[in-house]
Write a protein that holds these residues in place. Structure first.
Motif, PDB file in Angstrom:
ATOM      1  N   SER A 198      -6.809 -56.789  38.493  1.00  0.00           N
ATOM      2  CA  SER A 198      -6.226 -58.141  38.498  1.00  0.00           C
ATOM      3  C   SER A 198      -6.727 -58.952  37.314  1.00  0.00           C
ATOM      4  CB  SER A 198      -6.576 -58.871  39.793  1.00  0.00           C
ATOM      5  OG  SER A 198      -5.984 -58.241  40.886  1.00  0.00           O
ATOM      6  N   ARG A 199      -8.035 -58.857  37.039  1.00  0.00           N
ATOM      7  CA  ARG A 199      -8.618 -59.620  35.936  1.00  0.00           C
ATOM      8  C   ARG A 199      -8.105 -59.091  34.589  1.00  0.00           C
ATOM      9  NH1 ARG A 199     -14.810 -60.953  37.666  1.00  0.00           N
ATOM     10  NH2 ARG A 199     -14.331 -61.599  39.784  1.00  0.00           N
ATOM     11  N   LEU A 200      -7.901 -57.798  34.489  1.00  0.00           N
ATOM     12  CA  LEU A 200      -7.368 -57.235  33.244  1.00  0.00           C
ATOM     13  C   LEU A 200      -5.942 -57.677  33.013  1.00  0.00           C
ATOM     14  CD1 LEU A 200      -8.827 -53.603  33.364  1.00  0.00           C
ATOM     15  CD2 LEU A 200      -9.489 -55.444  31.794  1.00  0.00           C
ATOM     16  N   GLN A 201      -5.140 -57.722  34.099  1.00  0.00           N
ATOM     17  CA  GLN A 201      -3.743 -58.154  33.964  1.00  0.00           C
ATOM     18  C   GLN A 201      -3.669 -59.636  33.627  1.00  0.00           C
ATOM     19  OE1 GLN A 201      -1.471 -56.824  37.429  1.00  0.00           O
ATOM     20  NE2 GLN A 201      -0.198 -55.762  35.940  1.00  0.00           N
ATOM     21  N   ALA A 202      -4.556 -60.423  34.212  1.00  0.00           N
ATOM     22  CA  ALA A 202      -4.557 -61.865  33.943  1.00  0.00           C
ATOM     23  C   ALA A 202      -4.929 -62.162  32.491  1.00  0.00           C
ATOM     24  CB  ALA A 202      -5.520 -62.574  34.898  1.00  0.00           C
ATOM     25  N   ALA A 203      -5.712 -61.275  31.889  1.00  0.00           N
ATOM     26  CA  ALA A 203      -6.148 -61.478  30.506  1.00  0.00           C
ATOM     27  C   ALA A 203      -5.054 -61.104  29.502  1.00  0.00           C
ATOM     28  CB  ALA A 203      -7.396 -60.635  30.237  1.00  0.00           C
ATOM     29  N   VAL A 204      -3.996 -60.431  29.968  1.00  0.00           N
ATOM     30  CA  VAL A 204      -2.934 -59.998  29.067  1.00  0.00           C
ATOM     31  C   VAL A 204      -1.936 -61.093  28.777  1.00  0.00           C
ATOM     32  CG1 VAL A 204      -1.010 -58.379  28.782  1.00  0.00           C
ATOM     33  CG2 VAL A 204      -3.137 -57.620  29.801  1.00  0.00           C
ATOM     34  N   ARG A 236     -15.663 -54.785  34.298  1.00  0.00           N
ATOM     35  CA  ARG A 236     -14.575 -55.185  33.394  1.00  0.00           C
ATOM     36  C   ARG A 236     -15.064 -55.394  31.964  1.00  0.00           C
ATOM     37  NH1 ARG A 236     -12.231 -59.712  31.346  1.00  0.00           N
ATOM     38  NH2 ARG A 236     -13.711 -61.140  32.322  1.00  0.00           N
ATOM     39  N   LYS A 237     -16.297 -55.864  31.803  1.00  0.00           N
ATOM     40  CA  LYS A 237     -16.797 -56.249  30.479  1.00  0.00           C
ATOM     41  C   LYS A 237     -17.647 -55.192  29.790  1.00  0.00           C
ATOM     42  CE  LYS A 237     -16.898 -61.222  31.328  1.00  0.00           C
ATOM     43  NZ  LYS A 237     -17.791 -62.395  31.427  1.00  0.00           N
ATOM     44  N   GLU A 278     -16.806 -57.979  37.648  1.00  0.00           N
ATOM     45  CA  GLU A 278     -16.967 -58.671  36.364  1.00  0.00           C
ATOM     46  C   GLU A 278     -17.795 -57.831  35.393  1.00  0.00           C
ATOM     47  OE1 GLU A 278     -16.217 -61.811  33.712  1.00  0.00           O
ATOM     48  OE2 GLU A 278     -15.251 -61.160  35.555  1.00  0.00           O
TER      49      GLU A 278
END
Length: 182
Positions: A176-182, A137-138, A134
């Motif tokens: 995974s978190r980056l793809q989910a945010a797209v 990612r940020k 996290e």
């Protein structure tokens, strides 16, 4: 002086592995025992800001770490040490140590390495994989996004045949978190 008495080795576990910045005579995979590669250093400039720090690698206590050892000629020893100290000891979050390492060809050696100072304000401690992901990612700093640093590290480790399952887990979680945010 016998060759083994004049040997000087440098151990790299992060960007030093693929971007040493100094001349060397030999490069071998190596393992340092008692330390592990960890995203345990707060980055306030290159991969984050003081308000939103990122994470970069440190060599922390526990386990073992596969990396690279560089043999430097004895005549270049002082110049290489000066360079490494300018590169690694900027904020003193790392301590310079002589580490016993097992070289990829079976030899044992002592190598200069830089371990994290757990008492330093930039020491992030042992974060869980999801917490680290996290933060990575940020965060973004002067050298770019923190996730790019992690992905670049993982790509270079893969090219060298070095697996780091924890760091791979952080990278997978970030992706995974980056793809989910797209």
């Amino acid at each position: 002086m016998a060759r083994d008495m004049d040997e000087f080795w440098v151990f790299g576990y992060g960007s030093l592995m693929w971007n040493p910045g100094f001349a060397y005579e030999e490069r071998l995979t190596a393992r340092a025992f008692g330390f592990r590669r960890s995203l345990c250093v707060w980055s306030h400039v290159h991969r984050g800001t003081p308000e939103k720090p990122g994470l970069v690698l440190g060599l922390d206590r526990g386990g073992s770490c596969r990396g690279v050892a560089f043999r430097v000629s004895g005549e270049d020893r002082e110049d290489v040490l000066d360079y490494l100290r300018r590169r690694e000891l900027v904020t003193n979050v790392y301590k310079e140590r002589m580490l016993p390492v097992s070289l990829g060809d079976g030899r044992q050696a002592k190598a200069v390495g830089y371990i994290v100072d757990r008492r330093h304000v930039q020491y992030a401690g042992a974060l869980g994989m999801e917490d680290a992901a996290e933060i990575v990612r940020k965060s973004t700093g002067q050298s770019g996004p923190n996730d790019a640093y992690v992905f670049n590290t993982l790509e270079h480790l893969k090219q060298m045949g070095i697996r780091d399952l924890w760091l791979e887990g952080v990278g997978s979680s970030v992706a995974s978190r980056l793809q989910a945010a797209v």
